[in-house]
Motif scaffolding. Sequence first.
Motif, PDB file in Angstrom:
ATOM      1  N   GLY A  10      31.066  35.853  41.647  1.00 22.82           N
ATOM      2  CA  GLY A  10      31.418  37.184  42.164  1.00 22.82           C
ATOM      3  C   GLY A  10      30.482  38.229  41.575  1.00 22.82           C
ATOM      4  O   GLY A  10      30.853  39.394  41.407  1.00 22.82           O
ATOM      5  N   THR A  12      27.996  39.823  42.619  1.00 22.21           N
ATOM      6  CA  THR A  12      27.557  40.971  43.420  1.00 22.21           C
ATOM      7  C   THR A  12      28.680  41.970  43.678  1.00 22.21           C
ATOM      8  O   THR A  12      28.454  43.018  44.269  1.00 22.21           O
ATOM      9  N   GLY A  13      29.904  41.636  43.262  1.00 22.71           N
ATOM     10  CA  GLY A  13      31.059  42.495  43.534  1.00 22.71           C
ATOM     11  C   GLY A  13      31.199  43.610  42.502  1.00 22.71           C
ATOM     12  O   GLY A  13      30.401  43.720  41.568  1.00 22.71           O
ATOM     13  N   ARG A  14      32.264  44.433  42.682  1.00 22.01           N
ATOM     14  CA  ARG A  14      32.490  45.568  41.761  1.00 22.01           C
ATOM     15  C   ARG A  14      32.725  45.093  40.335  1.00 22.01           C
ATOM     16  O   ARG A  14      32.068  45.544  39.399  1.00 22.01           O
ATOM     17  N   LEU A  15      33.689  44.136  40.170  1.00 29.87           N
ATOM     18  CA  LEU A  15      33.996  43.664  38.815  1.00 29.87           C
ATOM     19  C   LEU A  15      32.827  42.866  38.247  1.00 29.87           C
ATOM     20  O   LEU A  15      32.414  43.076  37.099  1.00 29.87           O
ATOM     21  N   SER A  35      27.487  34.116  44.141  1.00 29.80           N
ATOM     22  CA  SER A  35      28.191  34.869  45.189  1.00 29.80           C
ATOM     23  C   SER A  35      28.452  33.885  46.318  1.00 29.80           C
ATOM     24  O   SER A  35      28.224  32.677  46.174  1.00 29.80           O
ATOM     25  N   ARG A  36      28.911  34.408  47.458  1.00 33.64           N
ATOM     26  CA  ARG A  36      29.172  33.503  48.578  1.00 33.64           C
ATOM     27  C   ARG A  36      27.887  32.827  49.049  1.00 33.64           C
ATOM     28  O   ARG A  36      27.890  31.681  49.451  1.00 33.64           O
ATOM     29  N   ALA A  51      35.114  36.238  38.912  1.00 31.39           N
ATOM     30  CA  ALA A  51      35.568  37.557  39.381  1.00 31.39           C
ATOM     31  C   ALA A  51      35.319  37.629  40.878  1.00 31.39           C
ATOM     32  O   ALA A  51      34.722  38.580  41.369  1.00 31.39           O
ATOM     33  N   SER A  52      35.752  36.568  41.593  1.00 30.06           N
ATOM     34  CA  SER A  52      35.421  36.506  43.027  1.00 30.06           C
ATOM     35  C   SER A  52      36.677  36.533  43.891  1.00 30.06           C
ATOM     36  O   SER A  52      37.301  37.593  44.049  1.00 30.06           O
ATOM     37  N   ASP A  55      39.342  31.524  47.210  1.00 23.17           N
ATOM     38  CA  ASP A  55      38.739  30.327  47.806  1.00 23.17           C
ATOM     39  C   ASP A  55      37.521  29.815  47.034  1.00 23.17           C
ATOM     40  O   ASP A  55      37.003  28.741  47.349  1.00 23.17           O
ATOM     41  N   ALA A  56      37.069  30.522  46.016  1.00 23.17           N
ATOM     42  CA  ALA A  56      35.949  30.036  45.196  1.00 23.17           C
ATOM     43  C   ALA A  56      36.416  29.048  44.124  1.00 23.17           C
ATOM     44  O   ALA A  56      35.588  28.403  43.473  1.00 23.17           O
ATOM     45  N   CYS A  74      39.540  35.695  36.515  1.00 25.48           N
ATOM     46  CA  CYS A  74      39.953  37.103  36.660  1.00 25.48           C
ATOM     47  C   CYS A  74      40.508  37.449  38.035  1.00 25.48           C
ATOM     48  O   CYS A  74      40.896  38.598  38.268  1.00 25.48           O
ATOM     49  N   SER A  76      42.841  38.279  40.892  1.00 24.20           N
ATOM     50  CA  SER A  76      44.196  38.826  40.698  1.00 24.20           C
ATOM     51  C   SER A  76      45.283  38.015  41.392  1.00 24.20           C
ATOM     52  O   SER A  76      46.397  37.904  40.876  1.00 24.20           O
ATOM     53  N   ALA A  98      43.223  35.402  33.397  1.00 26.14           N
ATOM     54  CA  ALA A  98      43.047  36.841  33.110  1.00 26.14           C
ATOM     55  C   ALA A  98      43.281  37.650  34.382  1.00 26.14           C
ATOM     56  O   ALA A  98      42.447  38.448  34.795  1.00 26.14           O
ATOM     57  N   ASP A  99      44.465  37.436  35.012  1.00 27.35           N
ATOM     58  CA  ASP A  99      44.748  38.127  36.272  1.00 27.35           C
ATOM     59  C   ASP A  99      45.011  39.618  36.072  1.00 27.35           C
ATOM     60  O   ASP A  99      44.995  40.383  37.036  1.00 27.35           O
ATOM     61  N   LEU A 101      43.416  42.314  33.337  1.00 23.14           N
ATOM     62  CA  LEU A 101      42.571  42.525  32.149  1.00 23.14           C
ATOM     63  C   LEU A 101      42.900  43.818  31.413  1.00 23.14           C
ATOM     64  O   LEU A 101      42.272  44.126  30.396  1.00 23.14           O
TER      65      LEU A 101
HETATM   66  N1  LIG Z   1      41.923  40.790  36.440  1.00 22.62           N
HETATM   67  C1  LIG Z   1      41.715  42.089  36.618  1.00 22.62           C
HETATM   68  O1  LIG Z   1      42.136  42.950  35.831  1.00 22.62           O
HETATM   69  C2  LIG Z   1      40.930  42.516  37.816  1.00 22.62           C
HETATM   70  C3  LIG Z   1      40.372  43.793  37.909  1.00 22.62           C
HETATM   71  C4  LIG Z   1      39.609  44.094  39.055  1.00 22.62           C
HETATM   72  C5  LIG Z   1      39.454  43.131  40.055  1.00 22.62           C
HETATM   73  N2  LIG Z   1      40.028  41.909  39.928  1.00 22.62           N
HETATM   74  C6  LIG Z   1      39.848  40.832  40.912  1.00 22.62           C
HETATM   75  O2  LIG Z   1      38.485  40.425  40.856  1.00 22.62           O
HETATM   76  C7  LIG Z   1      38.101  39.957  42.135  1.00 22.62           C
HETATM   77  C8  LIG Z   1      36.851  40.721  42.586  1.00 22.62           C
HETATM   78  O3  LIG Z   1      37.188  42.078  42.768  1.00 22.62           O
HETATM   79  P1  LIG Z   1      36.058  43.098  43.260  1.00 22.62           P
HETATM   80  O4  LIG Z   1      36.718  44.403  43.409  1.00 22.62           O
HETATM   81  O5  LIG Z   1      34.854  42.975  42.372  1.00 22.62           O
HETATM   82  O6  LIG Z   1      35.738  42.480  44.713  1.00 22.62           O
HETATM   83  P2  LIG Z   1      34.419  42.653  45.593  1.00 22.62           P
HETATM   84  O7  LIG Z   1      33.692  43.896  45.210  1.00 22.62           O
HETATM   85  O8  LIG Z   1      34.854  42.462  47.012  1.00 22.62           O
HETATM   86  O9  LIG Z   1      33.488  41.407  45.165  1.00 22.62           O
HETATM   87  C9  LIG Z   1      33.838  40.083  45.448  1.00 22.62           C
HETATM   88  C10 LIG Z   1      32.755  39.175  44.896  1.00 22.62           C
HETATM   89  O10 LIG Z   1      33.205  37.818  45.030  1.00 22.62           O
HETATM   90  C11 LIG Z   1      32.217  37.086  45.746  1.00 22.62           C
HETATM   91  N3  LIG Z   1      32.886  36.022  46.492  1.00 22.62           N
HETATM   92  C12 LIG Z   1      33.870  36.119  47.410  1.00 22.62           C
HETATM   93  N4  LIG Z   1      34.223  34.905  47.862  1.00 22.62           N
HETATM   94  C13 LIG Z   1      33.452  34.010  47.198  1.00 22.62           C
HETATM   95  C14 LIG Z   1      33.329  32.603  47.217  1.00 22.62           C
HETATM   96  N5  LIG Z   1      34.110  31.834  48.015  1.00 22.62           N
HETATM   97  N6  LIG Z   1      32.418  32.019  46.402  1.00 22.62           N
HETATM   98  C15 LIG Z   1      31.616  32.753  45.591  1.00 22.62           C
HETATM   99  N7  LIG Z   1      31.674  34.110  45.528  1.00 22.62           N
HETATM  100  C16 LIG Z   1      32.585  34.718  46.317  1.00 22.62           C
HETATM  101  C17 LIG Z   1      31.534  38.100  46.620  1.00 22.62           C
HETATM  102  O11 LIG Z   1      30.263  37.610  47.005  1.00 22.62           O
HETATM  103  P3  LIG Z   1      29.472  38.184  48.299  1.00 22.62           P
HETATM  104  O12 LIG Z   1      28.691  39.397  47.805  1.00 22.62           O
HETATM  105  O13 LIG Z   1      28.600  37.067  48.704  1.00 22.62           O
HETATM  106  O14 LIG Z   1      30.522  38.547  49.322  1.00 22.62           O
HETATM  107  C18 LIG Z   1      31.429  39.271  45.627  1.00 22.62           C
HETATM  108  O15 LIG Z   1      30.390  39.028  44.705  1.00 22.62           O
HETATM  109  C19 LIG Z   1      39.306  40.157  43.058  1.00 22.62           C
HETATM  110  O16 LIG Z   1      40.026  38.956  43.095  1.00 22.62           O
HETATM  111  C20 LIG Z   1      40.111  41.215  42.340  1.00 22.62           C
HETATM  112  O17 LIG Z   1      41.476  41.119  42.645  1.00 22.62           O
HETATM  113  C21 LIG Z   1      40.762  41.588  38.822  1.00 22.62           C
END
Ligand SMILES: NC(=O)c1ccc[n+]([C@@H]2O[C@H](COP(=O)([O-])OP(=O)(O)OC[C@H]3O[C@@H](n4cnc5c(N)ncnc54)[C@H](OP(=O)(O)O)[C@@H]3O)[C@@H](O)[C@H]2O)c1
Length: 233
Positions: A10, A12-15, A35-36, A51-52, A55-56, A74, A76, A98-99, A101
């Motif tokens: 994950g 490339t995502g926000r976290l 990433s995907r 942090a993805s 399905d990962a 991580c 959620s 760490a669902d 953090l």
């Molecule tokens: N535990 C906590 O306190 C906490 C805090 C914040 C967020 N989170 C969780 O962290 C996760 C990410 O949040 P976010 O806001 O960063 O989401 P986001 O910005 O949408 O980023 C999702 C990331 O996951 C990647 N991804 C999605 N499906 C994948 C797969 N099957 N295989 C590999 N990589 C995959 C995406 O890659 P692509 O760029 O290729 O789409 C992207 O890098 C969510 O589950 C969110 O609920 C948890």
Amino acid sequence: MPDLVVGVVGATGRLGSAVRAECARQGVQVGLAASRTEWRATGRVSVLVDASAPDALPATVKYCEQVGAALIYCVSRVTDESRRQLAELGDRTTVILADNLSVGHWLQVNLVRTVANLVRSFRQQPQMAVRERHPVTKKDSPSASARALADVWAATCPPELRGATTSQRGGPPVSDHEVTFDLPGMSLSIKHSVTDLHMAVIGLLDLVRHVRQLSPGLYPVFDVYSRMYRHGT
Ligand SMILES: NC(=O)c1ccc[n+]([C@@H]2O[C@H](COP(=O)([O-])OP(=O)(O)OC[C@H]3O[C@@H](n4cnc5c(N)ncnc54)[C@H](OP(=O)(O)O)[C@@H]3O)[C@@H](O)[C@H]2O)c1
């Protein structure tokens, strides 16, 4: 012990981006960015951060088994099936679930517990209510954090001292959680507000450093925060 090298699923995502930036700031090597579209490895990973998305998980589990990395999970939304897979991986390596953090939530839960212990000998005990606010995009209501706060209080006090949990949807990211203890003529509130991922990522980097001190198994993040922050290791 092998060098500390972090992998991020994950990335490339926000976290994931915030984790990579904090690793760079703290001088921690990142040896995998996934990433995907691609899993790009540049080093031998000792701690994998997922942090993805749900399905990962099969690919994450397979990777940890192949390289013997510990996992900090991580994502959620954790289904029963995900929990089963994580527990199974925990038979072979260390896994932190760490669902949530949020270090502030960990503090607030412990403060509610502390108040519950302190008021035990009061002639009259307070009633506690929980108020939470999230932006309109938040789906579940009340939030899991609000339910956890109410549950901690409910575990130690009779039903008449359990006030309502109220939810408000509106305002900016990320969240407010306020617990209020009421007695005749006085009110005590403990409020926790989150505006960005900063403290979650600081907590995560502390977990990254600590996870290799733990034996294989599946650990809830709050138990690990308690070990780390109560004992200062
Ligand atoms: N535990 C906590 O306190 C906490 C805090 C914040 C967020 N989170 C969780 O962290 C996760 C990410 O949040 P976010 O806001 O960063 O989401 P986001 O910005 O949408 O980023 C999702 C990331 O996951 C990647 N991804 C999605 N499906 C994948 C797969 N099957 N295989 C590999 N990589 C995959 C995406 O890659 P692509 O760029 O290729 O789409 C992207 O890098 C969510 O589950 C969110 O609920 C948890």
